[in-house]
Design an enzyme around this catalytic site. Structure first.
Site, PDB file in Angstrom:
ATOM      1  N   ARG A  40     139.790   2.560  69.652  1.00 34.16           N
ATOM      2  CA  ARG A  40     138.498   2.788  68.979  1.00 34.16           C
ATOM      3  C   ARG A  40     137.391   1.892  69.557  1.00 34.16           C
ATOM      4  O   ARG A  40     136.219   2.236  69.490  1.00 34.16           O
ATOM      5  CB  ARG A  40     138.650   2.553  67.467  1.00 34.16           C
ATOM      6  CG  ARG A  40     137.439   2.982  66.616  1.00 34.16           C
ATOM      7  CD  ARG A  40     137.784   2.918  65.126  1.00 34.16           C
ATOM      8  NE  ARG A  40     136.715   3.385  64.246  1.00 34.16           N
ATOM      9  CZ  ARG A  40     135.942   2.580  63.521  1.00 34.16           C
ATOM     10  NH1 ARG A  40     136.106   1.280  63.561  1.00 34.16           N
ATOM     11  NH2 ARG A  40     135.006   3.092  62.737  1.00 34.16           N
ATOM     12  N   ILE A  66     129.897   5.842  63.475  1.00 34.35           N
ATOM     13  CA  ILE A  66     131.277   6.273  63.705  1.00 34.35           C
ATOM     14  C   ILE A  66     131.950   6.119  62.338  1.00 34.35           C
ATOM     15  O   ILE A  66     131.793   5.105  61.666  1.00 34.35           O
ATOM     16  CB  ILE A  66     131.962   5.421  64.806  1.00 34.35           C
ATOM     17  CG1 ILE A  66     133.432   5.813  65.037  1.00 34.35           C
ATOM     18  CG2 ILE A  66     131.886   3.938  64.521  1.00 34.35           C
ATOM     19  CD1 ILE A  66     134.076   5.102  66.256  1.00 34.35           C
ATOM     20  N   SER A  67     132.670   7.150  61.889  1.00 38.93           N
ATOM     21  CA  SER A  67     133.246   7.130  60.542  1.00 38.93           C
ATOM     22  C   SER A  67     134.259   6.003  60.369  1.00 38.93           C
ATOM     23  O   SER A  67     134.893   5.554  61.329  1.00 38.93           O
ATOM     24  CB  SER A  67     133.925   8.461  60.229  1.00 38.93           C
ATOM     25  OG  SER A  67     133.047   9.541  60.435  1.00 38.93           O
ATOM     26  N   GLN A  68     134.428   5.608  59.108  1.00 36.33           N
ATOM     27  CA  GLN A  68     135.426   4.601  58.749  1.00 36.33           C
ATOM     28  C   GLN A  68     136.826   5.120  59.099  1.00 36.33           C
ATOM     29  O   GLN A  68     137.126   6.293  58.844  1.00 36.33           O
ATOM     30  CB  GLN A  68     135.311   4.381  57.232  1.00 36.33           C
ATOM     31  CG  GLN A  68     136.228   3.350  56.664  1.00 36.33           C
ATOM     32  CD  GLN A  68     136.334   3.458  55.143  1.00 36.33           C
ATOM     33  OE1 GLN A  68     135.851   4.411  54.534  1.00 36.33           O
ATOM     34  NE2 GLN A  68     136.976   2.482  54.547  1.00 36.33           N
ATOM     35  N   PRO A  69     137.696   4.291  59.702  1.00 36.03           N
ATOM     36  CA  PRO A  69     139.038   4.748  60.073  1.00 36.03           C
ATOM     37  C   PRO A  69     139.803   5.425  58.930  1.00 36.03           C
ATOM     38  O   PRO A  69     140.466   6.447  59.140  1.00 36.03           O
ATOM     39  CB  PRO A  69     139.732   3.462  60.533  1.00 36.03           C
ATOM     40  CG  PRO A  69     138.621   2.640  61.087  1.00 36.03           C
ATOM     41  CD  PRO A  69     137.445   2.925  60.194  1.00 36.03           C
TER      42      PRO A  69
END
Ligand code: SAH
Length: 217
Positions: A40, A66-69
């Site tokens: 990432r 970028i979205s949260q994992p």
């Protein structure tokens, strides 16, 4: 390109993140191992790479994130439902991280993004990572998705419309699953839409916070 990472981007740091995803209820081992294998830190600026394995969303420029994992894992797990869909649409390529996770778990990914520099950068990274089953498209005007190549077995939308656009339903194949956030800024919910023989079902998953899907409001 440092695929393995060092220090705060090392495999050990990544493994810690995967353990916390497991603690938060992610159970699909394929999703978890794909996220463990995916660097990432390459999808964010070098200046914030040390935060790449925090369980949080991060800025990627142009007012986008970028979205949260955890959200990436949750949306992917729900869309897959333990299977391997052949053809999947992603709306909102952004950094290209979610696209990468999908490309390792489905047949082919069609990803659309409306901000050209983000799309170009994601495309470059996908090429370097040798992901050959991703098709990219610049989204224009007021149409959503990629109607020409649909319908899709899965649709994953990573930006939130206030209400779900009709044309996304029509791009879902029979038996297909769409995971999409929707609602006003501070009251968004994540939904699973399934296309059954009789029509569509809509299931609420949980409260979420996404950047807006541009074009319909
Ligand atoms: N999946 C991305 C998340 C990016 S944030 C990642 O993993 O990094 C959501 C993205 O959706 C933004 O890049 C934004 O530009 C894009 N977007 C917003 N409205 C869109 C639309 N109508 N069509 C395509 N992309 C859109």
């Amino acid at each position: 390109m440092n695929l393995n990472g060092i220090g705060m981007t090392s495999l050990r740091t990544r493994a810690r993140l995967i353990n916390s995803l497991r603690d938060m209820g992610i159970t699909d081992e394929k999703v978890l191992s794909t996220m463990l294998d995916t660097p990432r830190h390459l999808f964010v600026d070098e200046g914030i790479a040390t935060h790449a394995y925090d369980n949080s969303s991060l800025p990627i420029g142009y007012g986008q994130t970028i979205s949260q994992p955890y959200i990436v894992a949750l949306m992917t797990q729900i869309m897959l439902d333990g299977k391997k869909p052949a053809k999947v649409l992603e709306i909102g390529t952004g950094s290209g991280y979610q696209t990468t996770i999908l490309s390792k778990l489905v047949g082919t990914v069609y990803s659309v993004e409306r901000i050209e520099p983000l799309l170009k950068q994601a495309k470059r990274l996908h090429y370097k990572l040798r992901l050959r089953n991703i098709y990219h498209k610049l989204a224009k005007g007021n149409t959503f998705g990629w109607p020409d190549v649909g319908p899709f077995d899965g649709i994953l939308v990573t930006a939130a419309p206030q209400t779900i656009p009709e044309e996304l339903y029509t791009q879902l194949a029979p038996g297909g699953r769409m995971v999409i956030p929707s609602g006003k800024d501070n009251a968004q919910q994540l939904y699973l839409i399934e296309r059954t023989s009789g029509g569509f079902t809509k299931t609420r998953i949980e409260s979420v916070r996404f950047v807006p899907l541009i074009g319909n409001n």
